[in-house]
Enzyme design. Structure first.
Site, PDB file in Angstrom:
ATOM      1  N   ARG A 120       1.109  -1.580  -0.051  1.00  0.00           N
ATOM      2  CA  ARG A 120       0.048   0.005  -0.138  1.00  0.00           C
ATOM      3  C   ARG A 120       0.745   1.033  -0.343  1.00  0.00           C
ATOM      4  O   ARG A 120       0.396   2.287   0.576  1.00  0.00           O
ATOM      5  CB  ARG A 120      -0.791  -0.233   1.439  1.00  0.00           C
ATOM      6  CG  ARG A 120      -1.903  -0.959   1.469  1.00  0.00           C
ATOM      7  CD  ARG A 120      -3.365  -0.944   1.963  1.00  0.00           C
ATOM      8  NE  ARG A 120      -4.081  -2.558   1.513  1.00  0.00           N
ATOM      9  CZ  ARG A 120      -4.072  -2.993   2.409  1.00  0.00           C
ATOM     10  NH1 ARG A 120      -2.667  -3.250   3.245  1.00  0.00           N
ATOM     11  NH2 ARG A 120      -4.932  -4.168   2.421  1.00  0.00           N
ATOM     12  N   LYS A 142       1.665  11.380 -10.569  1.00  0.00           N
ATOM     13  CA  LYS A 142       1.239  10.695 -11.105  1.00  0.00           C
ATOM     14  C   LYS A 142       1.732   8.918 -11.595  1.00  0.00           C
ATOM     15  O   LYS A 142       2.830   9.959 -12.660  1.00  0.00           O
ATOM     16  CB  LYS A 142       0.481  11.165 -12.561  1.00  0.00           C
ATOM     17  CG  LYS A 142      -1.080  12.155 -11.983  1.00  0.00           C
ATOM     18  CD  LYS A 142      -0.610  12.704 -13.697  1.00  0.00           C
ATOM     19  CE  LYS A 142      -2.548  13.661 -13.102  1.00  0.00           C
ATOM     20  NZ  LYS A 142      -3.140  14.527 -14.982  1.00  0.00           N
ATOM     21  N   GLU A 184       6.641  20.258 -23.651  1.00  0.00           N
ATOM     22  CA  GLU A 184       5.847  20.806 -22.360  1.00  0.00           C
ATOM     23  C   GLU A 184       6.438  21.622 -21.400  1.00  0.00           C
ATOM     24  O   GLU A 184       5.896  22.611 -20.788  1.00  0.00           O
ATOM     25  CB  GLU A 184       5.843  19.203 -22.019  1.00  0.00           C
ATOM     26  CG  GLU A 184       5.547  17.529 -21.508  1.00  0.00           C
ATOM     27  CD  GLU A 184       3.705  17.793 -22.169  1.00  0.00           C
ATOM     28  OE1 GLU A 184       2.939  18.326 -21.102  1.00  0.00           O
ATOM     29  OE2 GLU A 184       3.990  16.662 -21.872  1.00  0.00           O
ATOM     30  N   LYS A 230       5.397  23.688 -12.808  1.00  0.00           N
ATOM     31  CA  LYS A 230       4.507  22.053 -12.444  1.00  0.00           C
ATOM     32  C   LYS A 230       4.577  21.789 -10.189  1.00  0.00           C
ATOM     33  O   LYS A 230       3.595  21.379  -9.697  1.00  0.00           O
ATOM     34  CB  LYS A 230       5.194  21.143 -12.689  1.00  0.00           C
ATOM     35  CG  LYS A 230       4.511  19.952 -12.546  1.00  0.00           C
ATOM     36  CD  LYS A 230       4.431  19.066 -13.232  1.00  0.00           C
ATOM     37  CE  LYS A 230       2.596  17.829 -13.254  1.00  0.00           C
ATOM     38  NZ  LYS A 230       3.234  16.735 -14.351  1.00  0.00           N
ATOM     39  N   GLU A 240      -5.820  16.269  -8.861  1.00  0.00           N
ATOM     40  CA  GLU A 240      -6.451  17.422  -9.873  1.00  0.00           C
ATOM     41  C   GLU A 240      -8.545  17.610  -9.651  1.00  0.00           C
ATOM     42  O   GLU A 240      -9.289  17.240 -10.619  1.00  0.00           O
ATOM     43  CB  GLU A 240      -6.296  16.241 -11.037  1.00  0.00           C
ATOM     44  CG  GLU A 240      -6.260  17.086 -12.293  1.00  0.00           C
ATOM     45  CD  GLU A 240      -5.955  16.189 -13.799  1.00  0.00           C
ATOM     46  OE1 GLU A 240      -4.859  16.607 -14.748  1.00  0.00           O
ATOM     47  OE2 GLU A 240      -6.404  14.376 -13.523  1.00  0.00           O
ATOM     48  N   ARG A 244      -4.730  21.860 -11.514  1.00  0.00           N
ATOM     49  CA  ARG A 244      -4.109  20.622 -11.957  1.00  0.00           C
ATOM     50  C   ARG A 244      -4.261  20.759 -13.085  1.00  0.00           C
ATOM     51  O   ARG A 244      -3.629  20.527 -13.830  1.00  0.00           O
ATOM     52  CB  ARG A 244      -4.075  19.423 -11.072  1.00  0.00           C
ATOM     53  CG  ARG A 244      -2.595  18.543 -11.887  1.00  0.00           C
ATOM     54  CD  ARG A 244      -2.407  17.395 -11.470  1.00  0.00           C
ATOM     55  NE  ARG A 244      -1.464  16.583 -11.514  1.00  0.00           N
ATOM     56  CZ  ARG A 244      -0.207  16.135 -10.479  1.00  0.00           C
ATOM     57  NH1 ARG A 244      -0.442  15.152  -9.745  1.00  0.00           N
ATOM     58  NH2 ARG A 244       0.724  15.110 -11.709  1.00  0.00           N
ATOM     59  N   ASN A 248      -2.463  20.179 -18.159  1.00  0.00           N
ATOM     60  CA  ASN A 248      -3.643  19.900 -19.626  1.00  0.00           C
ATOM     61  C   ASN A 248      -3.428  20.356 -20.641  1.00  0.00           C
ATOM     62  O   ASN A 248      -4.234  20.749 -21.209  1.00  0.00           O
ATOM     63  CB  ASN A 248      -5.019  18.881 -19.515  1.00  0.00           C
ATOM     64  CG  ASN A 248      -4.881  17.584 -18.503  1.00  0.00           C
ATOM     65  OD1 ASN A 248      -3.983  17.027 -18.158  1.00  0.00           O
ATOM     66  ND2 ASN A 248      -5.335  17.427 -17.349  1.00  0.00           N
ATOM     67  N   HIS A 251      -3.707  18.835 -24.208  1.00  0.00           N
ATOM     68  CA  HIS A 251      -3.297  17.736 -24.367  1.00  0.00           C
ATOM     69  C   HIS A 251      -4.651  16.972 -24.334  1.00  0.00           C
ATOM     70  O   HIS A 251      -4.948  15.994 -25.396  1.00  0.00           O
ATOM     71  CB  HIS A 251      -3.232  16.791 -23.039  1.00  0.00           C
ATOM     72  CG  HIS A 251      -1.679  17.514 -22.124  1.00  0.00           C
ATOM     73  ND1 HIS A 251      -1.208  18.845 -22.869  1.00  0.00           N
ATOM     74  CD2 HIS A 251      -1.547  16.677 -22.087  1.00  0.00           C
ATOM     75  CE1 HIS A 251      -0.161  18.375 -22.118  1.00  0.00           C
ATOM     76  NE2 HIS A 251      -0.143  16.420 -21.749  1.00  0.00           N
ATOM     77  N   HIS A 255      -4.247  14.475 -26.641  1.00  0.00           N
ATOM     78  CA  HIS A 255      -4.204  13.369 -26.682  1.00  0.00           C
ATOM     79  C   HIS A 255      -5.101  12.295 -28.192  1.00  0.00           C
ATOM     80  O   HIS A 255      -4.877  11.413 -28.387  1.00  0.00           O
ATOM     81  CB  HIS A 255      -5.207  12.556 -25.068  1.00  0.00           C
ATOM     82  CG  HIS A 255      -4.318  13.604 -24.342  1.00  0.00           C
ATOM     83  ND1 HIS A 255      -4.884  13.238 -22.783  1.00  0.00           N
ATOM     84  CD2 HIS A 255      -2.625  13.239 -23.983  1.00  0.00           C
ATOM     85  CE1 HIS A 255      -3.891  13.566 -22.324  1.00  0.00           C
ATOM     86  NE2 HIS A 255      -2.419  13.024 -22.849  1.00  0.00           N
ATOM     87  N   HIS A 267       4.053  12.148 -27.969  1.00  0.00           N
ATOM     88  CA  HIS A 267       3.450  13.336 -27.025  1.00  0.00           C
ATOM     89  C   HIS A 267       3.491  14.399 -27.226  1.00  0.00           C
ATOM     90  O   HIS A 267       2.709  15.557 -27.224  1.00  0.00           O
ATOM     91  CB  HIS A 267       3.591  12.384 -25.740  1.00  0.00           C
ATOM     92  CG  HIS A 267       2.756  13.467 -24.705  1.00  0.00           C
ATOM     93  ND1 HIS A 267       1.203  12.836 -24.292  1.00  0.00           N
ATOM     94  CD2 HIS A 267       2.913  14.257 -23.440  1.00  0.00           C
ATOM     95  CE1 HIS A 267       1.000  13.326 -23.532  1.00  0.00           C
ATOM     96  NE2 HIS A 267       2.446  14.662 -23.261  1.00  0.00           N
TER      97      HIS A 267
HETATM   98  N1  GLY Z   1       1.352  15.300 -16.775  1.00  0.00           N
HETATM   99  C1  GLY Z   1      -0.191  16.056 -16.139  1.00  0.00           C
HETATM  100  C2  GLY Z   1      -0.273  16.546 -14.741  1.00  0.00           C
HETATM  101  O1  GLY Z   1       0.650  15.711 -14.531  1.00  0.00           O
HETATM  102  O2  GLY Z   1      -1.473  17.090 -14.837  1.00  0.00           O
END
Ligand code: GLY
Length: 373
Positions: A120, A142, A184, A230, A240, A244, A248, A251, A255, A267
């Protein structure tokens, strides 16, 4: 130990992102107190670096295991995660032991996911070796793997204990991968820190050569600025729930391009076109002026990144955008700009506006140009 800059990421358990060259001396400090065993997850291409990490950690008294995993997205599977869990289990890893992710964004995603799920959650230190991973994947917690149904559908928020961005690793990057990673950074310039755009405009020639860029203070400053953006965002909104989402930018369309192109586009290249699409969308919605839209084109084109996409894929792109996990209900949502560093949301835009934005970025002939594959 080398000169390095440090960006602190706030949160329940704050951590540092260290940016510099030849940073392995920082690794033991980041692993923290009480760690006895370390699993280093790495792709075959980084086997020599992984051996160096192992030797350093063994010399520092750790019990070290290596998990060599497939390249790129091939490693982000339940089977590869299970292989890593097997190594952890065989070696009796406890909650106070740790994982190191050494590689690009796919490796840091996988290593983070393995660390998030073992008992965990155990500590993970990320050692990203690509620009994309340094400024995006490895920072912010993430983690995830793919399933047959799509990318990153299984995962967890699991912030690292620390991140080491060793710019020396960039020297061996394939030039097109390097430039795609810059997309990015450019994104952070548009959504938060326009000085990034000036730096790219002033140093374009340098940035087209990863070997020269890797040892220049310009790349170090660009990576640091993008990481600061970031860090500010994820420090405020890890899960998010709001802010956050601005990460995107570009994106949703990007995407969709990746999906329609069956993930043969890089990407960063897809996000590059996606940023121009959404800039055009904002302009057509009366929210962004022409000069900022043109700046998207000029900055991205100067790096060789694509700003157009084939004209005959609108229905497929719309379907893919509707399936994007950021869509709420049936409404398409976009992060748009109202000016440089002024992100906002555009929800449920009129279909004619969407089609008009697509027309603005459509390429004739059908194939577009720039760094794609
Ligand atoms: N790549 C977008 C984020 O980390 O939220």
């Amino acid at each position: 130990m080398s000169d390095a800059s440090v960006v602190r990421v706030a949160g329940e358990q704050p951590y540092d992102v260290v940016i510099g060259r030849h940073l392995l001396g920082h690794l033991t400090g980041m692993l923290g107190e009480g760690v006895r065993r370390v699993l280093v997850v790495h792709p075959a291409a980084l086997a020599t670096s992984a051996e160096t990490v192992r030797a350093d950690l063994v010399a520092a008294g750790y019990e070290v295991y290596l998990a060599q995993v497939p390249d790129a997205e091939e490693q982000k599977t339940a089977q590869v995660a299970a292989f890593c869990w097997g190594v952890l289990g065989q070696a009796d890893f406890t909650r106070s032991d740790a994982v190191v992710g050494l590689g690009g964004g796919a490796t840091t995603d996988l290593a983070g996911f393995v660390a998030a799920t073992w008992l965990r959650g155990v500590r993970v230190v990320q050692v990203p070796t690509t620009v994309l991973a340094m400024v995006d994947a490895a920072v912010g917690g993430k983690t995830g793997i793919n399933t047959a149904e799509g990318k990153n559908l299984v995962g967890a928020f699991h912030p690292p204990a620390g991140v080491l961005c060793d710019l020396a690793a960039v020297e061996s990057m394939v030039p097109n991968d390097f430039v795609a990673g810059l997309a990015e950074i450019v994104k952070c310039g548009f959504i938060d820190d326009p000085r990034i755009l000036e730096l790219v405009e002033e140093h374009t020639a340098l940035l087209l050569d990863p070997v020269a860029a890797a040892s220049s203070p310009v790349l170090a400053e660009l990576v640091e600025r993008a990481v600061r953006t970031k860090a500010r965002v994820v420090g405020e909104d890890l899960r998010e729930a709001g802010l956050r989402e601005i990460l995107n930018y570009g994106h949703t369309f990007g995407h969709a391009v990746e999906h329609v192109e069956r993930y043969r586009w890089r990407h960063g290249a897809a996000v590059s076109v996606g940023m121009v699409f959404v800039a055009e969308l904002a302009r057509l919605a009366g929210r962004l002026d022409d000069a900022v839209v043109e700046r998207h084109r000029s900055v991205l084109t100067s790096l060789g990144l694509p700003t157009t996409y084939r004209a005959d894929r609108w229905e497929q792109l719309l379907t893919a955008m509707r399936r994007d996990k950021k869509t709420r209900g049936d409404l398409l949502r976009f992060v748009v700009l109202e000016d440089l560093a002024r992100p906002a949301r555009l929800e449920g835009p009129d279909p004619t506006l969407l089609a008009a934005a697509y027309a603005e970025i459509s390429a004739t002939p059908q194939r577009t140009s720039g760094i794609l594959l």
